[in-house]
Scaffold this active site. Structure first.
Site, PDB file in Angstrom:
ATOM      1  N   SER A 138       0.813  -1.218   0.000  1.00 46.10           N
ATOM      2  CA  SER A 138       0.000   0.000   0.000  1.00 46.10           C
ATOM      3  C   SER A 138       0.844   1.265   0.000  1.00 46.10           C
ATOM      4  O   SER A 138       0.514   2.246  -0.673  1.00 46.10           O
ATOM      5  CB  SER A 138      -0.946  -0.004   1.197  1.00 46.10           C
ATOM      6  N   HIS A 160      -2.367  -2.690  -5.241  1.00 48.98           N
ATOM      7  CA  HIS A 160      -1.670  -3.978  -5.321  1.00 48.98           C
ATOM      8  C   HIS A 160      -2.719  -5.077  -5.251  1.00 48.98           C
ATOM      9  O   HIS A 160      -3.892  -4.824  -4.966  1.00 48.98           O
ATOM     10  CB  HIS A 160      -0.650  -4.149  -4.186  1.00 48.98           C
ATOM     11  N   ASP A 169       4.495   3.562   8.758  1.00 52.41           N
ATOM     12  CA  ASP A 169       3.180   3.600   9.402  1.00 52.41           C
ATOM     13  C   ASP A 169       3.023   2.636  10.563  1.00 52.41           C
ATOM     14  O   ASP A 169       2.403   2.967  11.578  1.00 52.41           O
ATOM     15  CB  ASP A 169       2.056   3.401   8.379  1.00 52.41           C
TER      16      ASP A 169
END
Length: 532
Positions: free
Chosen positions: A65, A440, A260
């Site tokens: 991502s 993806h 993240d």
């Protein structure tokens, strides 16, 4: 005066919605998705590549991502941190990295411990085991003797029980070096939460910072025992297996390169104003992160951010146009920080809407997630008529696909399909253009070759569908358009700029996917009624 385009371009990112012709284990093929099926039949469509060199990763490396949104927003193939760090490990420059050398030499001079923290797998999404092995080699060459490895187990970007293989490879390397030991284990469910579920992070933090409750069992055996109880790598409860708590005066290298899921644990160690849970700040502590996890964190960075100029959001902002980003919690950073090339703050004219993700242990328990709320936010925004570009992410195919639960993933896909249908009607009524794609693959492959659950991403291409509104939406064409079949994610930003009649900057090296057909011009099609 800059004129706002009459109608919006809405980029819909179906996170994890890949394309695969094989039907076995294909949740997308099994799901009832009349909206996506109709759009694929009725409108210009193609497949775009989302893995390997097409997105700046090594050949054959599955996309993810972060990488996907970075390429989508940059409009160019962006060399990824995985490649950047792997090259440094291979050419020897990693061992001369100033931030790393400083922390290594510091613990050596003080006689304190070096802690290597990160995801222990070859998934290549958040980290790579080869980077950890290179850090261990560096410690050996610099004469650092007290090395503690805090291994986070994967099972999400790798097979659910593949961790035993990675841990054994790590242990073999430690044995060859005759230096260092694995001192803690923790599943990424705990150590790498990104949704402010601080109770999970706290369990990993407590184990890493205390020498109490040591379980005198080899790391591989801990994993094997978990497998026997149906506990896969991702969900391994944090456990200490040897002395070596992180303490004042020590040095820490967090070798995850994707920010993240490394941010919250790092905050617990370095943020003096940390509020996630009760803890005393460990100070002094030399803390180095492989990449910049958050600009506000006070820690050294081994590989500072690359500068990306004239990304899609900046081009829109420079023309005085308004844009909107919408996602639920799990993918909010992707449509903002990553889509903007690592820029944390909103661009001029950029609005953001965060929809909370459901608070469940795993998303197979709530496969619809917050897709309905996301859809309503986008519809309300589109109908205001002020946004030239809207970027929305639907997290369900990826987040539920990661659970490996086929039935729940099918439910997730069907929920998203319904939402796309609702959004479609609103955008077309506004005379807008809908671009539907993914970052993806994932949900199109739910089992491996042995029939076991597959929870990782894939290297498959993803769909790209261009849905025109009532007006003349593709300038200069006025007719059906054909789409190139050799495109990648970097080509979508130039496509958006062409639709918006905006010039493509030189830095944006992607190419528009639109190519006109050699036919006489005629009025645009009447939009096909989609089966809802």
């Amino acid at each position: 005066m800059v004129l706002t385009p009459v109608s919006p371009v809405v980029l819909v990112i179906l996170d994890g919605w890949g394309y695969r012709e094989e039907l076995v284990g294909n949740a997308i093929a099994a799901a009832h998705t009349p909206v996506m099926d109709s759009l694929w039949q009725a409108y210009p469509h193609t497949l775009v590549y989302t893995s390997g060199k097409a997105v700046g990763l090594p050949k054959g490396q599955m996309g993810n991502s972060e990488v996907g949104h970075l390429n989508l927003g940059a409009g160019r193939i962006v060399p990824q941190e995985l490649v950047r760090i792997s090259d440094a490990a291979e050419d020897g420059s990693l061992a001369a990295n100033p931030a790393l050398v400083q922390v290594y030499e510091g613990v050596k001079q003080r006689g304190t411990k070096l802690h290597l923290v990160g995801l222990c797998s070859d998934g290549g999404v958040h980290s790579h085991l080869d980077h950890l092995l290179a850090l261990l080699d560096m410690a050996k060459s610099l004469g650092v003797t007290q090395v503690c490895v805090h291994a986070i187990t994967d099972g999400r970007d790798t097979l659910p029980t593949e961790g035993k293989t990675f841990i054994q490879r790590l242990q073999d390397h430690l044995d060859r070096l005759e230096m260092g030991q694995i001192v803690t284990l923790s599943g990424r469910y705990y150590a790498m939460d990104r949704d402010r579920r601080w109770d999970r992070v706290e369990r990993a933090y407590r184990v890493m910072t205390s020498d109490e409750n040591i379980v005198d069992t080899p790391a591989w055996k801990i994993l094997a025992n978990g497998y026997a109880e149906n506990i896969t790598d991702e969900f391994l409860p944090p456990v200490r297996i040897a002395p070596g708590a992180i303490a004042a005066g020590d040095g820490v290298v967090f070798f995850n390169f994707r920010p993240d899921r490394a941010r919250q644990l790092t905050q617990a160690f370095v943020d003096p104003n940390f509020k996630g849970f009760e803890r005393s700040l460990i100070s002094p502590l030399d803390f180095v992160t492989f990449t910049q996890y958050d600009a506000s964190l006070s820690c050294a960075i081994a590989f500072p951010p690359q500068n990306l100029s004239n990304i899609l959001g900046e081009v829109i902002a420079a023309k005085g146009l308004k844009q909107l980003r919408v996602a639920e919690t799990e993918k909010y950073a992707h449509v903002t920080y990553f889509f903007n090339g690592g820029i944390e703050d909103p661009l001029p004219g950029e609005d953001r809407i965060l929809v909370p993700s459901p608070m469940v242990a795993t998303y197979d328990q709530a496969p619809a997630m917050s897709a309905a709320q996301v859809t309503q936010e986008v519809i309300a925004a589109v109908e205001k008529g002020v946004y030239s570009m809207v970027v929305v992410n639907y997290a369900n195919p990826d987040m539920v696909g990661h659970t490996g639960q086929m039935k729940a993933t099918i439910q997730a896909l069907e929920a998203v399909d319904r939402c796309v249908g609702q959004l479609l009607q609103s955008v077309l009524q506004m005379g807008g253009t809908l671009l539907i794609t993914a970052d993806h693959g994932n949900a199109e492959c739910m089992v491996d070759e042995q029939g076991n659950p597959w929870t990782a991403h894939t290297t498959n291409p993803v769909p790209f569908i261009l849905v025109e509104g009532e007006g003349v939406k593709i300038p200069g064409h006025g007719t059906d358009v054909a789409l190139r079949d050799d495109g990648c994610l970097a080509d979508i930003a130039p496509t958006i700029l062409e639709i918006l009649r905006l010039p493509q900057p030189a830095e944006m090296t992607g190419r528009s996917l639109i190519q006109p057909l050699e036919v006489d011009l005629r009025p645009n099609r009447t939009p096909v009624r989609v089966r809802l």
